[in-house]
Design a protein around this motif. Structure first.
Motif, PDB file in Angstrom:
ATOM      1  N   LEU A   1       9.515  20.908  50.060  1.00  0.00           N
ATOM      2  CA  LEU A   1      10.528  21.960  50.234  1.00  0.00           C
ATOM      3  C   LEU A   1      10.329  23.056  49.198  1.00  0.00           C
ATOM      4  CD1 LEU A   1      13.186  22.609  51.802  1.00  0.00           C
ATOM      5  CD2 LEU A   1      14.375  21.686  49.826  1.00  0.00           C
ATOM      6  N   VAL A   2      10.215  22.650  47.923  1.00  0.00           N
ATOM      7  CA  VAL A   2      10.088  23.634  46.841  1.00  0.00           C
ATOM      8  C   VAL A   2       8.771  24.389  46.948  1.00  0.00           C
ATOM      9  CG1 VAL A   2       9.849  23.818  44.363  1.00  0.00           C
ATOM     10  CG2 VAL A   2      11.625  22.420  45.293  1.00  0.00           C
ATOM     11  N   ALA A   3       7.703  23.667  47.303  1.00  0.00           N
ATOM     12  CA  ALA A   3       6.397  24.323  47.394  1.00  0.00           C
ATOM     13  C   ALA A   3       6.387  25.337  48.527  1.00  0.00           C
ATOM     14  CB  ALA A   3       5.312  23.273  47.615  1.00  0.00           C
TER      15      ALA A   3
ATOM     16  N   MET B   1      11.718  10.735  49.103  1.00  0.00           N
ATOM     17  CA  MET B   1      12.684  11.751  48.662  1.00  0.00           C
ATOM     18  C   MET B   1      12.002  12.762  47.735  1.00  0.00           C
ATOM     19  SD  MET B   1      15.699  12.744  49.037  1.00  0.00           S
ATOM     20  CE  MET B   1      16.596  14.081  48.293  1.00  0.00           C
ATOM     21  N   ASP B   2      11.251  12.213  46.760  1.00  0.00           N
ATOM     22  CA  ASP B   2      10.535  13.075  45.837  1.00  0.00           C
ATOM     23  C   ASP B   2       9.547  13.969  46.570  1.00  0.00           C
ATOM     24  OD1 ASP B   2      11.618  12.814  43.431  1.00  0.00           O
ATOM     25  OD2 ASP B   2       9.916  11.827  42.466  1.00  0.00           O
ATOM     26  N   GLN B   3       8.844  13.337  47.518  1.00  0.00           N
ATOM     27  CA  GLN B   3       7.830  14.081  48.245  1.00  0.00           C
ATOM     28  C   GLN B   3       8.471  15.169  49.094  1.00  0.00           C
ATOM     29  OE1 GLN B   3       5.366  11.511  50.514  1.00  0.00           O
ATOM     30  NE2 GLN B   3       3.527  12.661  50.013  1.00  0.00           N
TER      31      GLN B   3
ATOM     32  N   MET C   1      10.261  32.272  41.193  1.00  0.00           N
ATOM     33  CA  MET C   1      10.413  31.747  39.839  1.00  0.00           C
ATOM     34  C   MET C   1      11.320  30.522  39.825  1.00  0.00           C
ATOM     35  SD  MET C   1       8.545  33.645  38.119  1.00  0.00           S
ATOM     36  CE  MET C   1       7.762  35.227  38.204  1.00  0.00           C
ATOM     37  N   PHE C   2      12.414  30.577  40.602  1.00  0.00           N
ATOM     38  CA  PHE C   2      13.322  29.422  40.612  1.00  0.00           C
ATOM     39  C   PHE C   2      12.653  28.207  41.238  1.00  0.00           C
ATOM     40  CE2 PHE C   2      17.008  32.200  39.783  1.00  0.00           C
ATOM     41  CZ  PHE C   2      17.610  31.413  38.837  1.00  0.00           C
ATOM     42  N   SER C   3      11.861  28.421  42.291  1.00  0.00           N
ATOM     43  CA  SER C   3      11.234  27.241  42.897  1.00  0.00           C
ATOM     44  C   SER C   3      10.161  26.662  41.985  1.00  0.00           C
ATOM     45  CB  SER C   3      10.674  27.573  44.274  1.00  0.00           C
ATOM     46  OG  SER C   3      10.333  28.900  44.381  1.00  0.00           O
ATOM     47  N   ILE C   4       9.494  27.531  41.187  1.00  0.00           N
ATOM     48  CA  ILE C   4       8.532  26.988  40.228  1.00  0.00           C
ATOM     49  C   ILE C   4       9.262  26.187  39.146  1.00  0.00           C
ATOM     50  CG2 ILE C   4       6.874  27.642  38.467  1.00  0.00           C
ATOM     51  CD1 ILE C   4       5.880  29.775  40.306  1.00  0.00           C
ATOM     52  N   ALA C   5      10.457  26.654  38.773  1.00  0.00           N
ATOM     53  CA  ALA C   5      11.265  25.867  37.833  1.00  0.00           C
ATOM     54  C   ALA C   5      11.604  24.509  38.436  1.00  0.00           C
ATOM     55  CB  ALA C   5      12.537  26.630  37.473  1.00  0.00           C
ATOM     56  N   GLY C   6      11.914  24.481  39.733  1.00  0.00           N
ATOM     57  CA  GLY C   6      12.166  23.205  40.400  1.00  0.00           C
ATOM     58  C   GLY C   6      10.952  22.307  40.371  1.00  0.00           C
TER      59      GLY C   6
END
Lengths: 81, 165
Positions: free
Chosen positions: B8-10, B1-3, B37-42
């Motif tokens: 997804l975010v990367a 799940m984490d991976q 920016m939001f995905s880097i926050a994720g």
């Protein structure tokens, strides 16, 4: 790459932000990996400097636009000797 | 799940960053930078650095991007096409990015053989409590210097932005 490729001054400033963000992510990743908080504080200070830099940079761009009616960096070569 | 979440975010971050560099319209470019920016926050959340994630959303996605959009709309850039840079500079840009890619790939090839030892580290280092303790004990002087820097930035921006200097 974007800094060298683009001519819009605002986009170039955004590309600088992108570079700073990538370094931030790297620092935070290694800081979390090592369990050491110093890296994350360095990220915090980089964010502070980036905020100040963007404020001044955008003020400069606004002033240039007021004088030249353009944000194209290729016509900002008045300082060339 | 984490991976899965990480990939997804990367992917989101890289795709929107590439779109930001190559988009013709500056408005769409800045909007895709907000997504980055939001995905880097994720990613910071996935790294267990909650303080940085919140700061990233407030400072970058909130303040800096609003500043960008504000300037962009104030300047009223209607002409879509920007003039081309000369080919030498373009080649230099692509070449530099290619060199960076080769370097990163080399590092990853080197890492893959060795067994990575995940150290038994303190997972809660990114929480606000621990970072605040570190910030106000060891890093008080840089903190105060940063406030002076921000003050100088405010004054400089106002001075430059004034209509008649």
């Amino acid at each position: 790459m974007g800094v060298l490729l683009r001519k819009n001054a605002i986009v170039i400033l955004g590309c600088v932000e992108l570079m700073l963000n990538s370094v931030n992510l790297l620092l935070a990743a290694f800081s979390a990996y090592k369990g050491n908080g110093d890296g994350q504080l360095l990220v915090f200070f980089i964010m502070v400097v980036a905020a100040a830099e963007v404020a001044v940079g955008l003020a400069i761009i606004a002033m240039l636009y007021r004088n030249t009616r353009s944000v194209d960096v290729s016509i900002f070569n008045k300082l060339r000797g | 799940m984490d991976q899965f979440l990480f990939f997804l975010v990367a992917f989101l971050a890289v795709a929107s960053a590439v779109y930001f560099v190559f988009a013709r319209n500056p408005l769409y470019a800045i909007l895709s930078l907000i997504v980055t920016m939001f995905s880097i926050a994720g990613m910071y959340v996935l790294l267990n650095a909650q303080f940085l994630a919140i700061i990233q959303i407030i400072v970058y996605a909130g303040a800096i991007m609003v500043l960008f959009l504000y300037i962009l709309m104030m300047l009223n850039l209607n002409k879509g096409d920007e003039s081309k840079k000369n080919n030498t500079l373009k080649f230099v840009g692509v070449f530099t990015a290619g060199l960076l890619l080769v370097g990163v790939l080399g590092v990853f090839r080197g890492v893959q053989d060795k067994h990575i030892v995940v150290e038994n580290v303190d997972r809660g280092i990114g929480l606000t409590k621990n970072l605040g303790r570190l910030l106000f004990n060891e890093y008080v002087l840089p903190f105060e210097l940063a406030s002076i820097l921000i003050l100088a930035g405010i004054v400089g921006a106002v001075l430059i932005g004034k209509k008649d200097l």
